[in-house]
Design an enzyme around this catalytic site. Structure first.
Site, PDB file in Angstrom:
ATOM      1  N   GLU A   1      -6.757   3.773  -5.570  1.00  0.00           N
ATOM      2  CA  GLU A   1      -7.992   4.035  -4.828  1.00  0.00           C
ATOM      3  C   GLU A   1      -8.561   5.335  -5.378  1.00  0.00           C
ATOM      4  OE1 GLU A   1      -9.709   4.459  -0.289  1.00  0.00           O
ATOM      5  OE2 GLU A   1      -7.859   5.479  -0.816  1.00  0.00           O
TER       6      GLU A   1
ATOM      7  N   ASP B   1       0.866  -1.172   0.000  1.00  0.00           N
ATOM      8  CA  ASP B   1       0.000   0.000   0.000  1.00  0.00           C
ATOM      9  C   ASP B   1       0.909   1.230   0.000  1.00  0.00           C
ATOM     10  OD1 ASP B   1      -2.282   1.677   0.528  1.00  0.00           O
ATOM     11  OD2 ASP B   1      -3.193  -0.012   1.591  1.00  0.00           O
TER      12      ASP B   1
ATOM     13  N   ASP C   1      -2.989   4.612  -2.290  1.00  0.00           N
ATOM     14  CA  ASP C   1      -3.948   5.166  -1.345  1.00  0.00           C
ATOM     15  C   ASP C   1      -4.388   6.574  -1.764  1.00  0.00           C
ATOM     16  OD1 ASP C   1      -5.126   4.907   1.469  1.00  0.00           O
ATOM     17  OD2 ASP C   1      -4.072   6.817   1.618  1.00  0.00           O
TER      18      ASP C   1
ATOM     19  N   HIS D   1     -10.682  -2.608   4.335  1.00  0.00           N
ATOM     20  CA  HIS D   1     -10.471  -2.233   5.737  1.00  0.00           C
ATOM     21  C   HIS D   1     -11.225  -0.958   6.130  1.00  0.00           C
ATOM     22  CE1 HIS D   1      -7.850   0.108   3.286  1.00  0.00           C
ATOM     23  NE2 HIS D   1      -7.668   0.953   4.268  1.00  0.00           N
ATOM     24  N   ASP D   2     -11.876  -0.307   5.175  1.00  0.00           N
ATOM     25  CA  ASP D   2     -12.636   0.917   5.473  1.00  0.00           C
ATOM     26  C   ASP D   2     -14.141   0.679   5.456  1.00  0.00           C
ATOM     27  OD1 ASP D   2     -10.313   2.509   5.541  1.00  0.00           O
ATOM     28  OD2 ASP D   2     -10.392   2.850   3.375  1.00  0.00           O
TER      29      ASP D   2
END
Ligand code: GLC
Ligand code: CA
Length: 553
Positions: free
Chosen positions: A251, A103, A203, A320-321
């Site tokens: 993302e 990431d 990200d 994870h969000d």
């Protein structure tokens, strides 16, 4: 042998598995997942049949936002291990033919990064220009820009009598207008490539460009997302990735499908894939409700059709969000297994590269914390305080957090009926339903969610029609079913799912012949001409077709 130069499009015929290191497996019993823990679980990951992993950040960080605030991109947060552990992990994944995606958080750094510690000191410091500064306006913040995590996006720095900009927590955003920022990031990319990394998830990458007028705005979203001029930064970055034969997935919240051509064009797009969020953003972040299947069909079909012949989709329901899919879209109360598997089939067989988030393959659910003290996520805690200050009750605010908090995805992986994550009290409480939902049980039960994911993965990786066949929605004009085909020539697959708690009817159109059942989450075969779809049922059929869509449409 892994060779990305010889096999640059490896990620198309691939299934990814996202690991959130802090909650995956704790090897040294301090309550925190770690790299040696991941290494120990490689055989498990291998057993799922996936061929790459994406790891959420484990770099040096003060952990204001669980590692998404990086203070050194080339060092490891000691709670997870060391650089040597990292190299060992990459090597062992590779020995198992699993590629490794990191990431890369380059919209911002931690305020503890040495670049920022320098930048803060004076306007003449060589690092000052690495960040975004504005003078106070009438003794206050320079404009009305807000942070995605609440409040103003500006934070005062007394040493220079300026404010710095932060879109997320108080993690200063990098100033991409300064070419030195790109140079520094380039070196980091090259360095990790040298150490074996096969790709990056980028990200918050749609936020790189800031509106240079720095004036008040009425549309906050437009001011922070996909701002005109971003293309220059993205195409420069994309050169770094291409030079290194890296796979990339950006993302890209807020990037419309109409812009997708620039972002993911297979020839000169910035990235190989992007994560879009249309299908998981029907409501405000903390709203509560049920997913409208008609809207879901529309959102996903829009991207399937929008990228056809242009670029490649990244397919996902969880990360994870996000809350757990079986709780958000499905029915985690009395149809957990059925709804988890129906949702799995619905998204997994679309055109693109599917991602599984750790625990999704078990049908892990949202967690039922009864006090704010059990939440760890800064955004959830911030939301709770803000709601209470606005007069909301604790109970109603906790209710919202239960359905949408990011911590729903972050409770420890459920390995055994005893938990199996750690012998120590974990950093965040385990979901008590680990007694029922865990790897151990899922392995043994042939009808389990995990075994269903394994079958989907195997199918997905071995069938050229599921790889390249065109997606075609069969619009059922209802609020229950999602039916689509993947087709190549006159052969195809039909995916039929009932995404609701009620039975639904479905008639397979007459031109689809010789339907052969390949996979279902139901015990019995049914009459395909007048299907009575049980709640959360899912069927995969292979067919031959008599007429083409072109004639049909
Ligand atoms: C991304 C991450 C999220 C993080 C944010 C800021 O959205 O997925 O976890 O809080 O960026 O880095
Ligand atoms: Ca540990």
């Amino acid at each position: 042998m892994i060779n990305n130069q010889q096999n640059p499009a490896w990620w198309k015929n691939a299934v990814g598995y996202q690991i959130y290191p802090k909650s995956f497996y704790d090897s040294n019993n301090d309550g925190i997942g770690d790299l040696q823990g991941i290494i120990q679980k490689i055989p498990y990951i291998k057993s799922l049949g996936v061929n790459f992993v994406w790891l959420s950040p484990f770099f040096a960080s003060p952990n204001i936002d669980n590692g998404y605030d990086v203070s050194d991109y080339q060092d490891i947060d000691p709670q997870y291990g060391t650089l040597d552990d990292t190299f060992e992990m990459i090597r062992k994944f590779h020995e198992n033919d699993i590629r490794v995606v990191f990431d890369l958080v380059i919209n911002h750094t931690s305020d503890q990064h040495h670049w920022f510690k320098e930048a803060q000191k004076s306007v003449d410091n060589p690092y000052h220009d690495f960040y975004i500064w504005q003078k106070p306006k009438n003794g206050r913040e320079p404009n009305n820009w807000v942070s995605l995590f609440g409040g103003s996006a500006w934070e005062y720095n007394p040493a220079t009598d300026e404010y710095y900009y932060h879109l997320f927590a108080k993690q200063p955003d990098l100033n991409w207008e300064n070419p030195k920022v790109h140079d520094a990031v380039s070196q980091i990319i090259d360095w990790w490539t040298k150490h074996g990394v096969d790709g990056f998830r980028l990200d918050a990458i749609s936020h790189l460009k800031k509106n240079q007028s720095f004036s008040d705005v009425t549309d906050q979203e437009a001011a922070m997302n996909n701002v005109p001029g971003i293309d220059k930064f993205l195409s420069e970055l994309s050169d770094d990735f291409k030079r290194n034969h890296l796979m990339t997935v950006g993302e890209a919240g807020g990037v419309p499908v109409t812009r997708a051509q620039q972002w993911v064009d297979s020839k000169d797009g910035y990235f190989d894939m992007i994560f879009q969020f249309d299908h998981v953003s029907f409501w405000e972040k903390f709203a509560v409700g049920k997913v409208d299947v008609a809207m879901l069909r529309k959102a996903l079909t829009n991207w399937q059709n929008g990228l056809e012949g242009i670029g490649w989709n990244a397919l996902f329901l969880e990360n994870h969000d996000l809350p757990r899919a079986v709780s958000y879209f499905g029915n985690d109360r009395d149809m957990r297994r059925q709804s988890a598997t129906a949702l799995a089939m619905m998204y997994f067989l679309m055109k693109g590269t599917p991602f599984i988030y750790q625990g999704q393959e078990l049908g892990m659910t949202n967690v039922d914390f009864d006090s704010i003290d059990e939440y760890r996520d800064l955004d959830s805690r911030r939301f709770y305080q803000e709601e209470l200050a606005k007069g909301a009750t604790k109970a109603e605010t906790l209710f919202k957090l239960r359905s949408k908090s990011r911590d729903n995805a972050r409770t420890p992986m459920q390995w055994t009926s005893a938990g199996g994550f750690s012998n120590h009290e974990p950093w965040i409480e385990m979901n008590p339903n680990h007694k029922m939902i865990n790897v151990q049980d899922e392995k043994q039960n042939s009808q389990s969610v995990m075994n269903f994911y394994k079958k989907l993965t195997e199918l997905r990786l071995t069938d050229p029609i599921l790889l390249n066949g065109k997606y075609h929605l069969i619009d059922t004009h209802d609020h229950q079913t999602y039916v689509y085909t993947r087709e190549s020539g006159s052969t195809g697959y039909m995916i039929i799912t009932n995404l609701s708690d009620e039975p639904a009817g479905y008639h397979v159109p007459i031109e689809y012949q010789n339907l052969k059942l390949i996979l279902t989450n139901q015990p019995d075969l049914q009459d395909t001409r007048a299907m009575k779809l049980q709640p959360w049922s899912a069927y995969l059929y292979k067919y031959e077709r008599t007429t083409s869509h072109e004639i049909n449409e």
